[in-house]
Scaffold this motif. Sequence first.
Motif, short mmCIF file in Angstrom:
data_model
loop_
_atom_site.label_atom_id
_atom_site.label_comp_id
_atom_site.label_asym_id
_atom_site.label_seq_id
_atom_site.Cartn_x
_atom_site.Cartn_y
_atom_site.Cartn_z
N ASP A 22 4.56 5.77 -6.21
CA ASP A 22 2.89 5.28 -6.15
C ASP A 22 2.39 5.13 -4.84
OD1 ASP A 22 3.48 7.18 -8.52
OD2 ASP A 22 2.58 4.28 -9.59
N VAL A 23 3.27 4.23 -4.01
CA VAL A 23 2.40 3.68 -2.68
C VAL A 23 1.65 4.88 -1.96
CG1 VAL A 23 3.54 2.51 -1.09
CG2 VAL A 23 4.20 1.60 -3.14
N PHE A 24 2.38 5.96 -1.48
CA PHE A 24 1.49 6.83 -0.99
C PHE A 24 0.69 8.07 -1.08
CE2 PHE A 24 5.47 5.20 1.08
CZ PHE A 24 5.25 4.40 2.37
N ALA A 25 0.62 7.64 -2.83
CA ALA A 25 -0.12 8.61 -3.48
C ALA A 25 -1.84 8.63 -3.31
CB ALA A 25 0.06 8.84 -4.86
N GLY A 26 -2.26 9.81 -3.51
CA GLY A 26 -3.55 9.71 -3.40
C GLY A 26 -4.07 11.46 -2.76
N GLY A 27 -2.95 12.22 -2.25
CA GLY A 27 -3.13 13.54 -1.76
C GLY A 27 -3.80 13.18 -0.44
N SER A 28 -3.97 12.31 0.27
CA SER A 28 -4.23 12.31 2.06
C SER A 28 -3.36 12.76 2.52
CB SER A 28 -4.31 10.89 2.70
OG SER A 28 -3.60 9.85 2.23
N GLU A 29 -3.95 13.17 3.91
CA GLU A 29 -2.15 13.66 5.05
C GLU A 29 -1.86 12.60 5.28
OE1 GLU A 29 -0.04 16.50 7.05
OE2 GLU A 29 -1.85 16.55 5.96
N ASN A 30 -2.23 11.75 5.71
CA ASN A 30 -0.88 10.39 6.12
C ASN A 30 -0.73 9.87 5.06
OD1 ASN A 30 -2.28 10.23 9.01
ND2 ASN A 30 -2.18 8.24 9.08
N GLY A 31 -0.89 9.93 4.21
CA GLY A 31 -0.16 9.53 2.57
C GLY A 31 1.25 9.84 2.60
#
Length: 899
Positions: A22-31
């Motif tokens: 879940d650290v890089f979750a959220g749907g952003s390109e950089n994530g």
Amino acid sequence: MAPDAAARPGVQDIPSGPDVADVFAGGSENGRLMAAVDWAATPVGPVATWPASLRYAIRTVLASRFPMILTWGPEFTQFYNDGYATLIGAKHPAALGGDLRVTQAEHWTSLQGPIEQAMATRVPTWIPQLLLLLERAGYREETYFTVSHAPAFGDDGEVAGMHAVCTEVTRQVLAERRQVLLQEVAGAGGRREDEHDLATQVCAALATGPLDVPFAAVYLTDDDGRLQRAATCGVDAGLLPATAGGLPDLAAVPVAGLGVTGGPFGEPVTDAVTLPLSGGSGGEPVGALLVGVSPARALDAEYRSFHQLLAGQVAGAVVDARAYAGERARAEALAELDRAKTTFFANVSHELRTPLTLLLAPISDALDEAGDQLPPAAHDQLVLALRNGQRLQRLVNDLLEFVSIEAGRTAAVRVATDLAADTAELAGVLRAAAERAGLTLTVDCPPLPRPVAVDPRMWEKVVLNLVANAVKYTFVGGITVRLAAVDDGVELTVSDTGVGIPAEELPALFDRFHRVTDSPARSREGTGLGLALVRELVDLHGGTVGVRSTPGAGSTFTVRLPWGEPDAASAPPSTPAAVRAAALTPWDDDPGRRARPAAAEETLGTVLVVDDNADMRSYLTRLLAPSWTVRTAADGEEALRATRAALPDIVLTDVMMPGLDGFGLLQALRADPGTRDVPVVMLTARAGQEAAVEGFDAGVDDYLPKPFESAELLGRLRAVLERARGRRAALPPPPAHAHRPAPAAAPPPPRPRAGDAADLAPSSAPAPAVPADGARRATWRFPSAAASIPPLRRRLRGFLADAGIDEDRAYDLVLASCEAATNAIEHAQDPREPVVEVRVSVDDGAVEIAVHDTGQWRERTSSMDRGRGSMLMSAFAEVTAVPGPDGTTVTIRSPRPRD
């Protein structure tokens, strides 16, 4: 930590916080990009080993829409979001997980201090408009950011990294900077007449903005339309062309070879723009502007807009400079012309004095020596010549004095004067002329408490000019001359009950050669110098002159003088009073010298002489009387009445006259069938072919400029008479009733179109009834159109005939009423109803006709005036015009004829 964590071996070693997934979750390109990074190979290690504070911080950064960056650990490992990735351009995505000090090495000297300060002091820092060099569009770009650095804390509460929020403010910084530069350029323009000096100042202003204008050159057009280099900045002028045929030549300049650097990073300038300096409103270009483009900024729409504004500022300044220089050149030319004119007038005036002296002195000597021995006719001729020579001498003296005052060569020679006695005597000089004009002259000049220091000759001109003006423009009532002491001097007032002066004419009334147009007066003669000379003479005494006036009620001129101090003990002698009066009143008919018709051995016919100058009427009468029966008239209105009363064989008229002038008289005569065939000969002071053509175009039979030979005038009158008699002999005999002028033939009404008949026809009205009191009355309403005049003429003629009005009197009333109706149609502005109402009544032989329109009165220009309608109406009856909010009513009253 969960409550049961201690019951599970090893759980306490696993960092709490978001799960690894879940650290890089959220749907952003950089994530997504950071999820693919091998974090184990970085100083922060595998994601599974990250503390909760780092995981939460990363999630916060990725969720923000503001550009944000997080560094962790002593190696400044980077984590950032999509907004920050856009800012760093080509450095993304390699910068993810890298050392901030490496990826921003070129900026680290600017960033290191604020970052370390925030981490050491735990106090956020703020850097507005931080200049950063970025390569995000294929070139080293000048950018500006507002940055805030804050400490990032670990799970143990200690500073573990740095948290920064960035906002790009490049557009705002550039816009403000360019606006300041535009203001500098506008201020450099100022109001300069030397356009080359202007170009130098503009380039000096441009030099203060090298980040936007690395170099510039101003080119100005010459008389041949070529571009000439006027000024430069930021570049060696010798490397640019001194002249150019046009914009394409400047656009071909090899900018890269100029050796100019620009931008905040000192890079070579390789591009420039060429801008025309437009003259505005479609005018010819006034020059061109060559401007270097910053290597650190793209030539985008905003940069181009700045260049256009810059060119507009420079072009406007050049146009203003050329206009100012042109105005100055014109002013200098006018000043030189004025000086030349002043010198010319002075020279001519001096030269005229010698022949005038040799004319006036022998005539005066002959009159004095011969006395009663001269025949009456010769005596009258010499007196006439002397009087008009003295009038010419006065005009020459006034002109010379005015020129001398303007040149600064005239000063008042003041002497102690009994101003009350002198003023009373001077005003009395014109008493006889005023009384012959039917006016009363009241002189109220009580003794003053002390003498006044004035130049007597100048004071004489002031008083006589003001009083003569009052007599000239006053027809009914009187003139009052008052002199009284005031606080600091004396005050002279000359009041009249004359025609008055329109308000818009008052500011220019004392200007030289200014004359109020179309103002009724006893004469059109004059130079327009009288009041201007009054002001100048009063100014020389340290006084003031002013005027108050109400049109139709009269005017009051006020002169104020200080008591003053004498400059001399006595003044030179002045001109005799009789000479002064004759010189000021050329229209005056002196009963002692009234023209007398001479008995003629051969009478050729009757000639009506029309001139506002009494001496000219007298001279022409004596010249023509041996062969003609001479009648005279002082102006066009009087001549028109005299012609209709008894037709002369010839009308001999001047052109320039007050009221109805010569052309107006000619027009009125030609418009009336009863006077249409009367020959008209014009005399005028307007010499030249154009003046003669104007007269013949107007329908005059002959045209003779003044001065003329008497034999030529007699010969021309005889030739005109013979031509007129030849024309009449060729016509069939007139009908028996043609003893009076026939009514004016009405032009045929326009053919009505379909649906127009009802609009053009007058409203129906019952036959005129005869009330119990014996009066006859009728009311008609006609459309406000020229086609309504013929039916009005027919109805009015029939009504007056039924009422028993004499045929000649009825003709005059019909003509006057139709003129009034025509005026109502032409003058009524924005009528409430497009109609003209005519009310007529006949009571015991007295006739009253009222013509009413429903609009506001609108004056026409002189070129539109067809026939001087108001003058024609007043020639036949008493006419009053009453304007009001509901329209204008013109009432024509003809009293009952005496038995």
